[in-house]
Design an enzyme around this catalytic site. Structure first.
Site, mmCIF file in Angstrom:
data_model
loop_
_atom_site.group_PDB
_atom_site.id
_atom_site.type_symbol
_atom_site.label_atom_id
_atom_site.label_comp_id
_atom_site.label_asym_id
_atom_site.label_seq_id
_atom_site.Cartn_x
_atom_site.Cartn_y
_atom_site.Cartn_z
ATOM 1 N N TYR A 17 0.729 -1.311 0.155
ATOM 2 C CA TYR A 17 -0.120 0.129 -0.205
ATOM 3 C C TYR A 17 0.813 1.256 -0.169
ATOM 4 O O TYR A 17 0.396 2.342 -0.289
ATOM 5 C CB TYR A 17 -0.875 -0.005 1.232
ATOM 6 C CG TYR A 17 -1.784 -1.021 1.176
ATOM 7 C CD1 TYR A 17 -1.972 -1.938 0.363
ATOM 8 C CD2 TYR A 17 -2.697 -1.167 2.639
ATOM 9 C CE1 TYR A 17 -2.906 -3.149 0.354
ATOM 10 C CE2 TYR A 17 -3.501 -2.480 2.518
ATOM 11 C CZ TYR A 17 -3.632 -3.167 1.453
ATOM 12 O OH TYR A 17 -4.538 -4.586 1.756
ATOM 13 N N HIS B 234 0.594 -11.875 2.091
ATOM 14 C CA HIS B 234 -0.663 -11.218 1.434
ATOM 15 C C HIS B 234 -1.362 -12.116 0.585
ATOM 16 O O HIS B 234 -2.521 -11.944 0.340
ATOM 17 C CB HIS B 234 0.222 -9.849 0.816
ATOM 18 C CG HIS B 234 -0.890 -8.672 0.563
ATOM 19 N ND1 HIS B 234 -0.395 -7.364 0.532
ATOM 20 C CD2 HIS B 234 -2.035 -8.723 0.333
ATOM 21 C CE1 HIS B 234 -1.727 -6.753 -0.007
ATOM 22 N NE2 HIS B 234 -2.526 -7.608 0.059
#
Ligand code: NAD
Length: 276
Positions: free
Chosen positions: A50, A108
């Site tokens: 991010y 992730h």
């Protein structure tokens, strides 16, 4: 408002409602996470990919909130998968977050084409043993990916963070995870703003009965179904609205009507192939 917690298999508790920062711009992250902390959120979900961990770290440092009152999650990026690369990446994330440990460190994606999620998981086990992560888990892992961790690893993930909203509820991945004591985190909990929640009849009906918003109804459904959520908004009013979903109570028949909306409509990447 008190945020309920869910016990993890690591022995730690996780606040069931948090604030997610996917697609929050790096230059806005410190301000928005600061606002979330003012509202009462204590659980923040970020990721190396991010590109906003520094902003999360600055907001935490500026808040003055004791570390043990916060629950901070970050995630290993696919291109850092591997054993040593994962250890290096986790340490880089901790530096950016200005933290000595994260509460939860996640792989992730399984990124199957890379063939390295088992090694990455062993690195997570090392981070856990060293105290750099209090709990470790996975995201977007389907049963066959979890099965390999059970066979080849030594720690059962604490959570599986899955795309999960009324139109995509992943019943198999959820029940397989739960059967092994893995808690479910729902990403994209309100459909990422990609479909109209008010257009779903059971959601609209419950919203009008309760005087709640459609987003609050869907978040209340997740909470009642014992999932962990961290909706994202960059608008303070919506951040407050999402937090207030804690006070929304649906009936069992309203919950069941939302369960029945499942239609396998995935909004994000396919975990069986996504490896970028
Ligand atoms: P989300 O379902 O939280 O939707 C966010 C969008 O919904 C906002 O951009 C806005 O358009 C809208 N919205 C927010 N509050 C609203 C309200 N009260 N009323 C109406 N619309 C509202 O989607 P998300 O951000 O993708 O998911 C939440 C968090 O999950 C992320 O921020 C991130 O932390 C995590 N996540 C993880 C993965 C993963 O692969 N593990 C992928 C995506 C997101």
């Amino acid at each position: 408002m008190t945020v309920p917690t869910i016990p993890l298999n690591s022995g730690h508790d996780i606040p069931q409602l948090g604030y997610g920062v996917f697609l929050v711009k790096p230059e806005e992250t410190e301000r928005l996470v600061g606002e979330a902390l003012e509202i009462g959120y204590r659980h923040i979900d970020t990721a190396a990919r991010y590109y906003n961990e520094e902003g999360v770290g600055r907001a935490i440092a500026a808040s003055g909130i004791p570390r043990d009152e916060l629950f901070i999650t970050t995630k290993l990026a696919n291109d850092d998968q591997g054993y040593q690369t994962a250890l290096d990446a986790a340490r880089a994330s901790l530096d950016k977050l200005q933290l000595d440990y994260v509460d939860l460190y996640l792989v992730h994606w399984p990124a199957p084409a890379r063939g390295m999620y088992v090694e990455s998981w062993r690195a997570c086990e090392h981070l856990l043993a060293e105290g750099l992560a209090r709990s470790i888990g996975v995201s977007n892992f389907m049963p066959e990916h979890l099965q390999r961790l059970f066979d080849e690893g030594s720690v059962v993930p604490a959570v599986n963070q899955l795309e999960l909203h009324p139109l995509h509820q992943q019943p198999q991945a959820v029940s397989y995870s739960r059967d092994h004591g893995i808690q479910i985190e729902a990403w994209g909990p309100i459909g990422q703003g990609k479909y109209d929640l008010a257009g779903l009849e059971p959601v609209a009906d419950a919203a009008s009965r309760l005087g709640a918003t459609p987003a609050q109804v869907v978040l209340a459904w997740h909470l009642a179904r014992e999932r962990i959520v961290f909706p994202k908004s960059t608008r303070r009013q919506r951040m407050e609205e999402n937090f207030a979903a804690l006070d929304v109570r649906l009936t069992e028949s309203e919950l069941a009507a939302i369960d029945a909306l499942e239609s396998g409509r995935r909004l994000g990447n396919d975990p069986m192939v996504f490896s970028d």
